[in-house]
Enzyme design. Sequence first.
Site, PDB file in Angstrom:
ATOM      1  N   ASN A   9       0.764  -1.229   0.009  1.00  0.00           N
ATOM      2  CA  ASN A   9       0.061  -0.067   0.079  1.00  0.00           C
ATOM      3  C   ASN A   9       0.983   1.267  -0.062  1.00  0.00           C
ATOM      4  O   ASN A   9       1.631   1.479   0.971  1.00  0.00           O
ATOM      5  CB  ASN A   9      -0.880   0.022   1.323  1.00  0.00           C
ATOM      6  CG  ASN A   9      -1.682   1.245   1.288  1.00  0.00           C
ATOM      7  OD1 ASN A   9      -1.810   2.117   0.485  1.00  0.00           O
ATOM      8  ND2 ASN A   9      -2.435   1.329   2.515  1.00  0.00           N
ATOM      9  N   LYS A  11       0.159   4.219  -0.072  1.00  0.00           N
ATOM     10  CA  LYS A  11      -0.402   5.359   0.274  1.00  0.00           C
ATOM     11  C   LYS A  11      -0.434   6.807  -0.789  1.00  0.00           C
ATOM     12  O   LYS A  11      -0.231   6.475  -1.933  1.00  0.00           O
ATOM     13  CB  LYS A  11       0.115   5.678   1.781  1.00  0.00           C
ATOM     14  CG  LYS A  11      -0.210   4.433   2.813  1.00  0.00           C
ATOM     15  CD  LYS A  11       0.098   4.666   3.966  1.00  0.00           C
ATOM     16  CE  LYS A  11      -0.235   3.185   4.756  1.00  0.00           C
ATOM     17  NZ  LYS A  11      -0.218   3.311   6.291  1.00  0.00           N
ATOM     18  N   HIS A  95      -9.699   1.137   4.991  1.00  0.00           N
ATOM     19  CA  HIS A  95      -8.368   1.372   5.849  1.00  0.00           C
ATOM     20  C   HIS A  95      -8.466   2.059   6.860  1.00  0.00           C
ATOM     21  O   HIS A  95      -9.535   3.109   6.935  1.00  0.00           O
ATOM     22  CB  HIS A  95      -7.363   1.885   4.646  1.00  0.00           C
ATOM     23  CG  HIS A  95      -5.937   1.766   5.348  1.00  0.00           C
ATOM     24  ND1 HIS A  95      -5.546   2.617   6.237  1.00  0.00           N
ATOM     25  CD2 HIS A  95      -4.849   1.104   5.179  1.00  0.00           C
ATOM     26  CE1 HIS A  95      -4.282   2.578   6.625  1.00  0.00           C
ATOM     27  NE2 HIS A  95      -3.711   1.366   5.889  1.00  0.00           N
ATOM     28  N   GLU A  97      -6.894   4.473   7.936  1.00  0.00           N
ATOM     29  CA  GLU A  97      -6.794   6.216   7.516  1.00  0.00           C
ATOM     30  C   GLU A  97      -7.873   6.635   6.768  1.00  0.00           C
ATOM     31  O   GLU A  97      -8.356   7.613   7.006  1.00  0.00           O
ATOM     32  CB  GLU A  97      -5.523   6.281   6.706  1.00  0.00           C
ATOM     33  CG  GLU A  97      -4.222   5.994   7.390  1.00  0.00           C
ATOM     34  CD  GLU A  97      -3.040   5.572   6.854  1.00  0.00           C
ATOM     35  OE1 GLU A  97      -3.059   5.483   5.611  1.00  0.00           O
ATOM     36  OE2 GLU A  97      -2.005   4.949   7.646  1.00  0.00           O
ATOM     37  N   GLU A 167      -5.289  -5.124  10.600  1.00  0.00           N
ATOM     38  CA  GLU A 167      -4.224  -3.949  10.713  1.00  0.00           C
ATOM     39  C   GLU A 167      -4.638  -3.301  12.256  1.00  0.00           C
ATOM     40  O   GLU A 167      -5.454  -2.164  12.218  1.00  0.00           O
ATOM     41  CB  GLU A 167      -4.513  -2.849   9.559  1.00  0.00           C
ATOM     42  CG  GLU A 167      -4.069  -3.455   8.355  1.00  0.00           C
ATOM     43  CD  GLU A 167      -3.266  -2.339   7.275  1.00  0.00           C
ATOM     44  OE1 GLU A 167      -2.468  -2.566   6.643  1.00  0.00           O
ATOM     45  OE2 GLU A 167      -3.947  -1.177   7.379  1.00  0.00           O
ATOM     46  N   GLY A 173       2.458   2.435  10.969  1.00  0.00           N
ATOM     47  CA  GLY A 173       3.434   3.588  10.910  1.00  0.00           C
ATOM     48  C   GLY A 173       4.229   4.184  12.196  1.00  0.00           C
ATOM     49  O   GLY A 173       4.602   4.722  12.178  1.00  0.00           O
ATOM     50  N   SER A 213       3.408  -2.002  10.363  1.00  0.00           N
ATOM     51  CA  SER A 213       5.091  -2.157  10.710  1.00  0.00           C
ATOM     52  C   SER A 213       5.650  -3.228  10.340  1.00  0.00           C
ATOM     53  O   SER A 213       6.514  -3.981  10.855  1.00  0.00           O
ATOM     54  CB  SER A 213       5.036  -1.740  12.321  1.00  0.00           C
ATOM     55  OG  SER A 213       4.646  -0.482  12.436  1.00  0.00           O
TER      56      SER A 213
HETATM   57  P1  13P Z   1       2.808   0.600   7.719  1.00  0.00           P
HETATM   58  O1  13P Z   1       3.708  -0.821   7.272  1.00  0.00           O
HETATM   59  O2  13P Z   1       3.660   1.735   7.083  1.00  0.00           O
HETATM   60  O3  13P Z   1       2.986   0.551   9.312  1.00  0.00           O
HETATM   61  O4  13P Z   1       1.493   0.588   7.243  1.00  0.00           O
HETATM   62  C1  13P Z   1       0.663  -0.448   7.271  1.00  0.00           C
HETATM   63  C2  13P Z   1      -0.561  -0.051   6.333  1.00  0.00           C
HETATM   64  O5  13P Z   1      -1.454   0.839   6.711  1.00  0.00           O
HETATM   65  C3  13P Z   1      -0.776  -0.839   5.367  1.00  0.00           C
HETATM   66  O6  13P Z   1      -1.927  -0.705   4.751  1.00  0.00           O
END
Ligand code: 13P
Length: 261
Positions: A9, A11, A95, A97, A167, A173, A213
């Site tokens: 992803n 982002k 997601h 976010e 997740e 992150g 992560s």
């Molecule tokens: P990170 O791997 O940066 O923690 O992000 C995970 C994520 O949100 C994947 O969709």
Amino acid sequence: MKRPLIVGNWKMHKTIREATTLVNIIKAGVHKMTDCDVVVCPPFTALAAVAMLLEGSKIELGAQDMYSEPEGAFTGEISPLMLKDVSCRYVILGHSERRQTFGETNERIHTKVAAALKYNLLPILCVGETLQEREARKAFEVVKEQFDHCLGNLIAQEMERVVLAYEPVWAIGTGRTATPDQAEQMHSYLRRLLNEKYSSTIAERVKILYGGSVKPDNMAQLMAKPNVEGALVGGASIKAESFIQIVAHARTTNMPTAFKR
Ligand code: 13P
């Protein structure tokens, strides 16, 4: 043996030029790793360019979100038909976010999951609790509620095309990965929910990815857990070398899925 699925992803990262460079390196790096499915999810603006580069490769294309209608007066949105048009096979939905920053509700996410399936996209549905919810010992309750409401009344034939991604929000992150045991606990819980809502066949078929992560040095331990069948990778997916290594680690540690009726 379970076949690992690793999804990157990206982002809100990468211009078209940067995306092109990244995907070319990833393509070369995973070329021979035929026993693993790999998906990249660039931002919307880079989808078409990346799609062209992926033609004839084993890597598949996904989007990071979409709206539920095929077309219309929805300023700023992207439809499932548009994603199909640029050769997307997958779409990430729900997601954290999107939930946290853009206020997406379980009900809205359900509408999107149903629309993705209707237009032949494979949804990667994200679920996961916040740190506060985990500390209040509500992780399982929250994830069950997301599971129930986001899937809604999908029938079994639809459900078998859904990928689930656990997740935990506190691991995204932050550099703080769920321990392999914490991931396994939630994954086996999700599998139990699938068995209760659908059947043991669906519980065995639906892939459950872990996200939060994920890095080359923790992938192997996570994948060693019987109910972890792959990863949804954020930060480490926009660095070619680390993404390629994650794919390599996922392959070497795959083992049978441990669902028992
Ligand atoms: P990170 O791997 O940066 O923690 O992000 C995970 C994520 O949100 C994947 O969709």
